[in-house]
Design a protein around this motif. Structure first.
Motif, short mmCIF file in Angstrom:
data_model
loop_
_atom_site.label_atom_id
_atom_site.label_comp_id
_atom_site.label_asym_id
_atom_site.label_seq_id
_atom_site.Cartn_x
_atom_site.Cartn_y
_atom_site.Cartn_z
N UNK A 118 9.86 10.90 -14.19
CA UNK A 118 9.71 11.13 -12.75
C UNK A 118 8.34 10.59 -12.41
N UNK A 119 8.30 9.47 -11.71
CA UNK A 119 7.02 8.77 -11.52
C UNK A 119 6.88 8.28 -10.09
N UNK A 120 5.79 8.70 -9.45
CA UNK A 120 5.52 8.33 -8.07
C UNK A 120 4.06 8.62 -7.77
N UNK A 121 3.62 8.28 -6.57
CA UNK A 121 2.27 8.65 -6.16
C UNK A 121 2.13 10.17 -6.19
N UNK A 160 0.77 -1.24 0.00
CA UNK A 160 0.00 0.00 0.00
C UNK A 160 0.79 1.28 0.00
N UNK A 161 2.12 1.20 0.08
CA UNK A 161 2.92 2.43 0.08
C UNK A 161 4.16 2.24 -0.79
N UNK A 162 4.83 3.34 -1.08
CA UNK A 162 6.03 3.29 -1.91
C UNK A 162 7.27 3.04 -1.06
N UNK A 163 8.18 2.27 -1.63
CA UNK A 163 9.49 2.06 -1.02
C UNK A 163 10.52 2.19 -2.13
N UNK A 164 11.77 2.24 -1.74
CA UNK A 164 12.82 2.30 -2.77
C UNK A 164 12.74 1.06 -3.65
N UNK A 165 12.50 -0.09 -3.06
CA UNK A 165 12.44 -1.33 -3.84
C UNK A 165 11.25 -1.33 -4.79
N UNK A 166 10.09 -0.88 -4.31
CA UNK A 166 8.91 -0.90 -5.17
C UNK A 166 9.03 0.12 -6.30
N UNK A 167 9.60 1.28 -6.02
CA UNK A 167 9.76 2.28 -7.07
C UNK A 167 10.79 1.83 -8.10
N UNK A 214 3.48 16.50 -2.75
CA UNK A 214 4.81 16.25 -2.21
C UNK A 214 4.98 14.76 -1.93
N UNK A 215 6.16 14.23 -2.22
CA UNK A 215 6.42 12.84 -1.89
C UNK A 215 7.74 12.35 -2.47
N UNK A 216 8.18 11.21 -2.01
CA UNK A 216 9.43 10.61 -2.49
C UNK A 216 9.24 10.18 -3.94
N UNK A 217 10.13 10.64 -4.80
CA UNK A 217 9.98 10.43 -6.24
C UNK A 217 11.32 10.08 -6.87
#
Length: 524
Positions: free
Chosen positions: A440-443, A84-91, A421-424
């Motif tokens: 550049x892709x993130x939630x 349910x959330x982003x991590x370095x591994x998932x991104x 705002x978020x880790x991207x």
């Protein structure tokens, strides 16, 4: 910061005078014969030519009959999120997922009549260009459907044979047909075409949604002698049997298996020669980037030299431009519409990069996607980032109003801005070389785009995480749901108790004292 009414106005007037007169050409009759001559000269000199409409001069706009195709990977978040959330591994895994399908799209486009236009997050954009006015429209539609089926076959084989079946994708595909205006969509090594017009816009809208399938517009249905369905365009996908019948009737039977085999063999050979990285291996290496972002050189960015950090994502979209360009096509006023867009885009990029140290990721139609952060090599100052991001958004609105005053014929247009705002992660993926794609892709990027789409003309909307990082001074001008109806640069300066700058000299503000260095965070 450095934005000022006087400085922006001088810059806009200079931009207006520096853009040459726009020559409007027709693709099949004017552009293509000249392109084919130049292409042959390059081939004779053993040089690789660019595809049609790439690297168009700024003074050229090309009217072209098109079939517009958007392919969206609806299960992208299965790879981008981990529990349910982003991590370095998932991104990192999501970037490999995108890389696989971007590469597949380009490789199939090289072997079919389709042309890749753009990649943006989980969305791919391709087009069929009509190179003969006598070609019946259903032929071009059949070629578009043929490209889709070939792409799906190659994508499936690439996942199975090159990625150990780790990246199964489900696609929602939108198709529309119509006259578009092609212009250059970049500078330097990023010079792909942009297609302006309702056909591109509507195909993109048909590709939005969670349900996989192929969704065709009523204009396409009419060409195929099908009954128009109105709003059911967005809910009624067409079946494989119908598509295969259309393709076979117009093009003849083709073997997607054969093309897929050839593409995969070439692809595997490229991986073995290290001309393409292996999608099964995590080749992404991330680092934190100190301010300013404007000095990011995408020539130096690669999977092994990627950025990942908390930042602010901004989408600024010109509201009403699609209807405006359609009217200009009908009234033979395309040159004015194209000049206006070039002036606006130059000013938006100057505000983002020159005035506030951010970075344009790309132009998407009449929208700019940009990122910024106030940061050291180790950490991001979230509050300072929101202060600068809000100033930038206000300055974009203020510059837009000046553009309307100076250009005079864009009064009916507006600007809508979304920020989150978020880790991207920031990287370049796809086929290596000049066809590689900045991403550049993130939630946060997805949410800022959604927020922009939800805005009415003149509005700015901040996301939940952006609001959480704001200081109390900014929150005074932002509603609880993140909305600011008519934001200006002066509004933000007043809220931050700062005097509006009176000069246009750029002096980059240093970030506030950072918190102690720490590793990449899953959530910020």
């Amino acid at each position: 910061m450095s934005w000022s009414d006087q400085g922006a106005r001088q810059r806009i007037i200079a931009s207006m005078s520096n853009i040459p007169s726009i020559s409007v050409r027709r693709y099949a009759e004017d552009y293509l014969p000249e392109f084919m001559q130049k292409r042959q000269l390059l081939l004779d000199a053993k040089q690789e030519p660019s595809p049609p409409l790439f690297k168009l001069p700024v003074d050229q706009a090309v009217l072209v009959e098109t079939v517009q195709i958007y392919l969206t990977m609806v299960n992208y978040d299965e790879y981008r999120l981990e529990e349910g959330s982003e991590s370095e591994r998932s991104q990192e895994k999501a970037l490999r997922f995108l890389h696989l399908y971007y590469s597949a799209c380009d490789r199939v486009a090289e072997k079919t009549s389709a042309q890749r236009v753009d990649f943006h997050g989980a969305r791919m954009h391709a087009a069929i260009l009509s190179d003969d006015p006598s070609t019946p429209p259903h032929q071009s539609v059949a070629e578009a459907l043929d490209f889709i089926k070939e792409f799906q076959a190659v994508a499936e084989e690439a996942n199975r044979l090159l990625a150990n079946s780790d990246f199964s994708a489900e696609f929602r595909i939108g198709i529309d047909v119509g006259t578009c205006v092609a212009i250059n969509n970049g500078t330097g090594s990023e010079q792909e075409p942009m297609f302006l017009g309702s056909a591109a816009n509507h195909a993109a809208k048909l590709a939005e949604g969670d349900e996989a399938g192929i969704y065709i517009s009523d204009r396409v249905r009419t060409i195929l002698d099908m009954t128009p369905v109105g709003q059911r365009e967005f809910h009624d996908s067409v079946g494989d049997n119908l598509i295969e019948g259309i393709v076979a009737g117009a093009i003849g039977k083709r073997s997607g298996v054969k093309l897929a085999t050839n593409v995969i063999d070439e692809w595997r050979s490229d991986i073995q020669k290290n001309a393409q990285f292996d999608p099964t291996s995590p080749h992404f290496v991330f680092s934190h980037k100190a301010s300013p972002f404007s000095d990011i050189d995408f020539e130096d960015v690669s999977p092994s030299k990627s950025i990942r950090m908390p930042l602010l994502s901004t989408y600024a979209d010109i509201d009403g431009y699609t209807a405006y360009i359609d009217q200009c096509i009908a009234d033979s006023e395309v040159a004015n519409a194209v000049k206006a867009l070039y002036v606006l885009r130059r000013e938006f990029q100057a505000v983002v990069e020159d005035d506030f140290g951010g970075k344009k990721i790309r132009f998407i139609g009449d929208c700019i996607h940009a990122v910024n952060a106030e940061a050291t090599n180790f950490d991001t100052d979230s509050r300072a980032t929101l202060d600068i991001g809000a100033k930038c958004a206000g300055a974009l609105h203020s510059s837009f109003k000046i553009c309307q005053e100076e250009l005079q014929y864009i009064d009916e247009l507006g600007l809508a801005i979304g920020l989150e705002y978020g880790v991207t992660p920031i990287s370049k993926i796809g086929i290596r070389g000049e066809r590689a794609v900045r991403v550049a892709s993130s939630v946060a990027t997805t949410e800022s785009e959604r927020l922009q789409r939800d805005c009415e003309r003149g509005e700015t909307r901040f996301g939940v995480k952006a609001i959480a990082q704001m200081g109390g001074d900014l929150r005074h001008i932002v509603s609880t749901d993140g909305l600011v109806p008519e934001l200006t640069y002066a509004d933000v300066c007043t809220a931050l108790s700062e005097q509006e700058d009176s000069t246009s000299t750029f002096v980059y503000a240093q970030p506030r004292s950072p918190q102690p260095a720490r590793a990449h965070l899953t959530n910020e």
